[in-house]
Motif scaffolding. Structure first.
Motif, PDB file in Angstrom:
ATOM      1  N   TYR A 149      39.441  54.171  -0.064  1.00 15.34           N
ATOM      2  CA  TYR A 149      40.105  55.418  -0.408  1.00 15.34           C
ATOM      3  C   TYR A 149      39.266  56.106  -1.473  1.00 15.34           C
ATOM      4  O   TYR A 149      39.047  55.550  -2.545  1.00 15.34           O
ATOM      5  CB  TYR A 149      41.518  55.140  -0.920  1.00 15.34           C
ATOM      6  CG  TYR A 149      42.231  56.338  -1.506  1.00 15.34           C
ATOM      7  CD1 TYR A 149      42.693  57.370  -0.693  1.00 15.34           C
ATOM      8  CD2 TYR A 149      42.442  56.436  -2.881  1.00 15.34           C
ATOM      9  CE1 TYR A 149      43.343  58.476  -1.238  1.00 15.34           C
ATOM     10  CE2 TYR A 149      43.101  57.527  -3.431  1.00 15.34           C
ATOM     11  CZ  TYR A 149      43.544  58.552  -2.614  1.00 15.34           C
ATOM     12  OH  TYR A 149      44.179  59.640  -3.153  1.00 15.34           O
ATOM     13  N   LYS A 150      38.745  57.288  -1.147  1.00 14.62           N
ATOM     14  CA  LYS A 150      37.861  58.023  -2.062  1.00 14.62           C
ATOM     15  C   LYS A 150      36.717  57.130  -2.544  1.00 14.62           C
ATOM     16  O   LYS A 150      36.372  57.101  -3.728  1.00 14.62           O
ATOM     17  CB  LYS A 150      38.651  58.589  -3.245  1.00 14.62           C
ATOM     18  CG  LYS A 150      39.675  59.641  -2.861  1.00 14.62           C
ATOM     19  CD  LYS A 150      40.353  60.241  -4.095  1.00 14.62           C
ATOM     20  CE  LYS A 150      41.316  61.348  -3.695  1.00 14.62           C
ATOM     21  NZ  LYS A 150      41.995  61.960  -4.878  1.00 14.62           N
ATOM     22  N   GLU A 151      36.160  56.344  -1.615  1.00 14.47           N
ATOM     23  CA  GLU A 151      35.035  55.436  -1.853  1.00 14.47           C
ATOM     24  C   GLU A 151      35.403  54.212  -2.690  1.00 14.47           C
ATOM     25  O   GLU A 151      34.547  53.355  -2.956  1.00 14.47           O
ATOM     26  CB  GLU A 151      33.848  56.168  -2.499  1.00 14.47           C
ATOM     27  CG  GLU A 151      33.300  57.296  -1.626  1.00 14.47           C
ATOM     28  CD  GLU A 151      32.065  57.935  -2.232  1.00 14.47           C
ATOM     29  OE1 GLU A 151      31.721  57.595  -3.378  1.00 14.47           O
ATOM     30  OE2 GLU A 151      31.443  58.772  -1.552  1.00 14.47           O
ATOM     31  N   ALA A 152      36.644  54.103  -3.111  1.00 15.23           N
ATOM     32  CA  ALA A 152      37.083  52.918  -3.844  1.00 15.23           C
ATOM     33  C   ALA A 152      37.518  51.843  -2.847  1.00 15.23           C
ATOM     34  O   ALA A 152      38.044  52.145  -1.772  1.00 15.23           O
ATOM     35  CB  ALA A 152      38.231  53.256  -4.781  1.00 15.23           C
ATOM     36  N   TYR A 153      37.305  50.585  -3.232  1.00 16.29           N
ATOM     37  CA  TYR A 153      37.665  49.461  -2.361  1.00 16.29           C
ATOM     38  C   TYR A 153      39.031  48.921  -2.743  1.00 16.29           C
ATOM     39  O   TYR A 153      39.262  48.522  -3.894  1.00 16.29           O
ATOM     40  CB  TYR A 153      36.623  48.337  -2.482  1.00 16.29           C
ATOM     41  CG  TYR A 153      36.965  47.140  -1.614  1.00 16.29           C
ATOM     42  CD1 TYR A 153      36.771  47.183  -0.238  1.00 16.29           C
ATOM     43  CD2 TYR A 153      37.505  45.977  -2.170  1.00 16.29           C
ATOM     44  CE1 TYR A 153      37.094  46.103   0.570  1.00 16.29           C
ATOM     45  CE2 TYR A 153      37.830  44.893  -1.378  1.00 16.29           C
ATOM     46  CZ  TYR A 153      37.622  44.969  -0.006  1.00 16.29           C
ATOM     47  OH  TYR A 153      37.966  43.893   0.793  1.00 16.29           O
ATOM     48  N   LEU A 154      39.958  48.889  -1.777  1.00 11.91           N
ATOM     49  CA  LEU A 154      41.314  48.398  -1.999  1.00 11.91           C
ATOM     50  C   LEU A 154      41.553  47.188  -1.101  1.00 11.91           C
ATOM     51  O   LEU A 154      41.376  47.263   0.118  1.00 11.91           O
ATOM     52  CB  LEU A 154      42.342  49.487  -1.676  1.00 11.91           C
ATOM     53  CG  LEU A 154      42.118  50.861  -2.313  1.00 11.91           C
ATOM     54  CD1 LEU A 154      43.236  51.819  -1.929  1.00 11.91           C
ATOM     55  CD2 LEU A 154      42.009  50.744  -3.818  1.00 11.91           C
ATOM     56  N   LEU A 155      41.979  46.082  -1.705  1.00 12.37           N
ATOM     57  CA  LEU A 155      42.305  44.872  -0.954  1.00 12.37           C
ATOM     58  C   LEU A 155      43.783  44.573  -1.136  1.00 12.37           C
ATOM     59  O   LEU A 155      44.232  44.266  -2.244  1.00 12.37           O
ATOM     60  CB  LEU A 155      41.470  43.688  -1.440  1.00 12.37           C
ATOM     61  CG  LEU A 155      41.756  42.341  -0.780  1.00 12.37           C
ATOM     62  CD1 LEU A 155      41.502  42.405   0.725  1.00 12.37           C
ATOM     63  CD2 LEU A 155      40.909  41.235  -1.416  1.00 12.37           C
ATOM     64  N   TYR A 156      44.531  44.673  -0.049  1.00 14.51           N
ATOM     65  CA  TYR A 156      45.973  44.426  -0.090  1.00 14.51           C
ATOM     66  C   TYR A 156      46.246  42.978   0.332  1.00 14.51           C
ATOM     67  O   TYR A 156      46.588  42.700   1.471  1.00 14.51           O
ATOM     68  CB  TYR A 156      46.692  45.390   0.856  1.00 14.51           C
ATOM     69  CG  TYR A 156      46.476  46.858   0.552  1.00 14.51           C
ATOM     70  CD1 TYR A 156      47.020  47.448  -0.582  1.00 14.51           C
ATOM     71  CD2 TYR A 156      45.732  47.660   1.417  1.00 14.51           C
ATOM     72  CE1 TYR A 156      46.824  48.797  -0.855  1.00 14.51           C
ATOM     73  CE2 TYR A 156      45.544  49.011   1.160  1.00 14.51           C
ATOM     74  CZ  TYR A 156      46.084  49.572   0.020  1.00 14.51           C
ATOM     75  OH  TYR A 156      45.894  50.909  -0.247  1.00 14.51           O
ATOM     76  N   GLY A 157      46.058  42.062  -0.592  1.00 15.37           N
ATOM     77  CA  GLY A 157      46.322  40.652  -0.315  1.00 15.37           C
ATOM     78  C   GLY A 157      45.054  39.830  -0.288  1.00 15.37           C
ATOM     79  O   GLY A 157      44.370  39.766   0.730  1.00 15.37           O
ATOM     80  N   GLN A 158      44.720  39.211  -1.439  1.00 16.31           N
ATOM     81  CA  GLN A 158      43.518  38.382  -1.515  1.00 16.31           C
ATOM     82  C   GLN A 158      43.775  36.954  -1.071  1.00 16.31           C
ATOM     83  O   GLN A 158      42.842  36.239  -0.717  1.00 16.31           O
ATOM     84  CB  GLN A 158      42.965  38.398  -2.949  1.00 16.31           C
ATOM     85  CG  GLN A 158      41.611  37.724  -3.084  1.00 16.31           C
ATOM     86  CD  GLN A 158      41.000  37.882  -4.457  1.00 16.31           C
ATOM     87  OE1 GLN A 158      41.568  38.518  -5.347  1.00 16.31           O
ATOM     88  NE2 GLN A 158      39.824  37.303  -4.666  1.00 16.31           N
ATOM     89  N   GLY A 159      45.048  36.561  -1.042  1.00 13.73           N
ATOM     90  CA  GLY A 159      45.361  35.183  -0.689  1.00 13.73           C
ATOM     91  C   GLY A 159      45.115  34.241  -1.859  1.00 13.73           C
ATOM     92  O   GLY A 159      44.543  34.619  -2.883  1.00 13.73           O
TER      93      GLY A 159
END
Length: 384
Positions: free
Chosen positions: A229-239
């Motif tokens: 999103y807007k070149e930012a990295y989003l991780l929804y759930g790393q475990g």
């Protein structure tokens, strides 16, 4: 002539000893706990960060709560030292499991081990929300925040840094002016659900709008999906990394996030790891097929919302149990206010049930799930 500079940052999710592997933590036997391949990945890194999902303390104190109490002896810190951990994030739902003293002991233990920490403090005014590290001549900001559960601090009680959008977005904006790359470790979201809830995704986007370059969601105990999103990295759930709180298909897999820092680039790499009994190992099959499939759907709000609605519906029974109503209501109406309270305390609810009710109402995640589940149940009743 200028010399190029490169570096690596390793970030892992929920990590904490369990009774069966505490002796290996206390001995610092990282080869047994993590295996040769994972140890080599950590050895090659310049900065190593993990979420410490519990309290390191020799105290017998515990927090009065429902659910597991996660604590281990202070000597268990030796494995984190041997693994080369530079910083532990403490803004999570288990940091207060050993009460006020457990938080204080955890911070003192990490200080003595020369491991930095953020996200918790001995009271609400003494919580450090962020740190700035230098890697490959770049200033890397690390910011840590969590959702409210049993972990709320006060003026005289230790706790974690709880998400407040006004404070968080303002601080992220200021911190971004002081660093080249800003990482947010966010502890929250719906457990064992592989997509972001509508609230979580909205929060992540707002943090990016404020200046975050990477946001990692922990606490869900499962590998979820990613979004740019807007070149930012989003991780929804790393475990999980090594946190054997559950044993099932969701929680047996986690991600090591590796950020390569270059002169003019920041590259995100992922490594799958699998739980093996009370240890963790590098996954032989680095198969991201299902992960990328989920990630391709994360922007389809209708699809994700429907999955979330069904998840909430499946979780609803535990909330209905907590909020249940019965003939007790009619009985209480006949009593005075004092007698009604006495009846509630002695007959209608056990202390454990009251604690769970409190937890269900206070936890942002539980409130969102319960509300959405009730809405879906009312829809189903209307249709039928």
């Amino acid at each position: 002539m200028t010399t190029s500079s490169k570096g690596k940052i390793i970030i892992v999710g929920d990590s904490f000893p369990v009774p069966s592997n505490i002796p290996f933590y206390e001995k610092g036997d990282i080869n047994h706990l993590f295996g040769e391949k994972i140890c080599s990945i950590f050895k090659d890194a310049d900065l190593r960060i993990c979420n410490l999902e519990g309290a390191l303390t020799d105290s017998n104190d515990t927090c009065e709560k429902t659910g597991p109490v996660v604590k281990a002896p202070t000597q268990a810190v030796k494995a984190f030292q041997e693994l080369g951990i530079n910083c532990c994030t403490l803004a999570n739902n288990h940091i207060t499991d050993a009460g006020h003293q457990g938080v204080v002991d955890t911070m003192h233990t990490l200080d003595a081990a020369n491991i930095k920490h953020i996200g918790a403090g001995e009271n609400i005014d003494k919580i450090n929300h962020f740190l700035v590290f230098e890697v490959a001549n770049k200033k890397i900001g690390l910011y840590n925040v969590c959702e409210a559960m049993y972990n709320q601090p006060s003026k005289n009680k230790a706790g974690a840094f709880i998400y407040d959008e006004y404070i968080v977005c303002r601080e992220i904006g200021k911190l971004k002016t002081e660093c080249d790359y800003l990482i947010v470790v966010y502890h929250g979201g719906a457990e064992k659900f592989r997509f972001p809830s509508p609230q979580t995704r909205k929060r992540f986007h707002r943090m990016v709008d404020s200046g975050a370059n990477m946001i990692l969601s922990q606490h869900t105990h499962c590998v979820g999906c990613e979004e740019y999103y807007k070149e930012a990295y989003l991780l929804y759930g790393q475990g999980n990394f090594l946190f054997r709180s559950f044993n099932n298909e969701f929680t047996d897999t986690g991600l090591i996030i590796e950020l390569e820092v270059g002169d003019d680039s920041f590259v995100v790499n992922k490594h799958l790891v699998n739980a093996v009994d009370d240890t963790v190992r590098y996954a032989e099959s680095q198969d991201f097929t299902e992960f990328y499939k989920r990630s391709s759907m994360v922007k389809d709000e209708d699809y994700v919302n429907e999955l979330f609605n069904q998840y909430c519906l499946s979780e609803l029974p535990q909330y209905l149990y907590a909020y249940r109503s019965s003939i007790i209501d009619r009985i209480l109406k006949r009593f005075s206010k004092k007698r009604s309270m006495d009846y509630l305390l002695t007959k209608a609810y056990s202390r454990k049930k009251m604690l769970f009710t409190l937890h269900s109402l206070r936890s942002e995640q539980n409130r969102e799930v319960a509300i959405t589940g009730l809405i879906e149940l009312l829809k189903k009743n209307k249709e039928e």
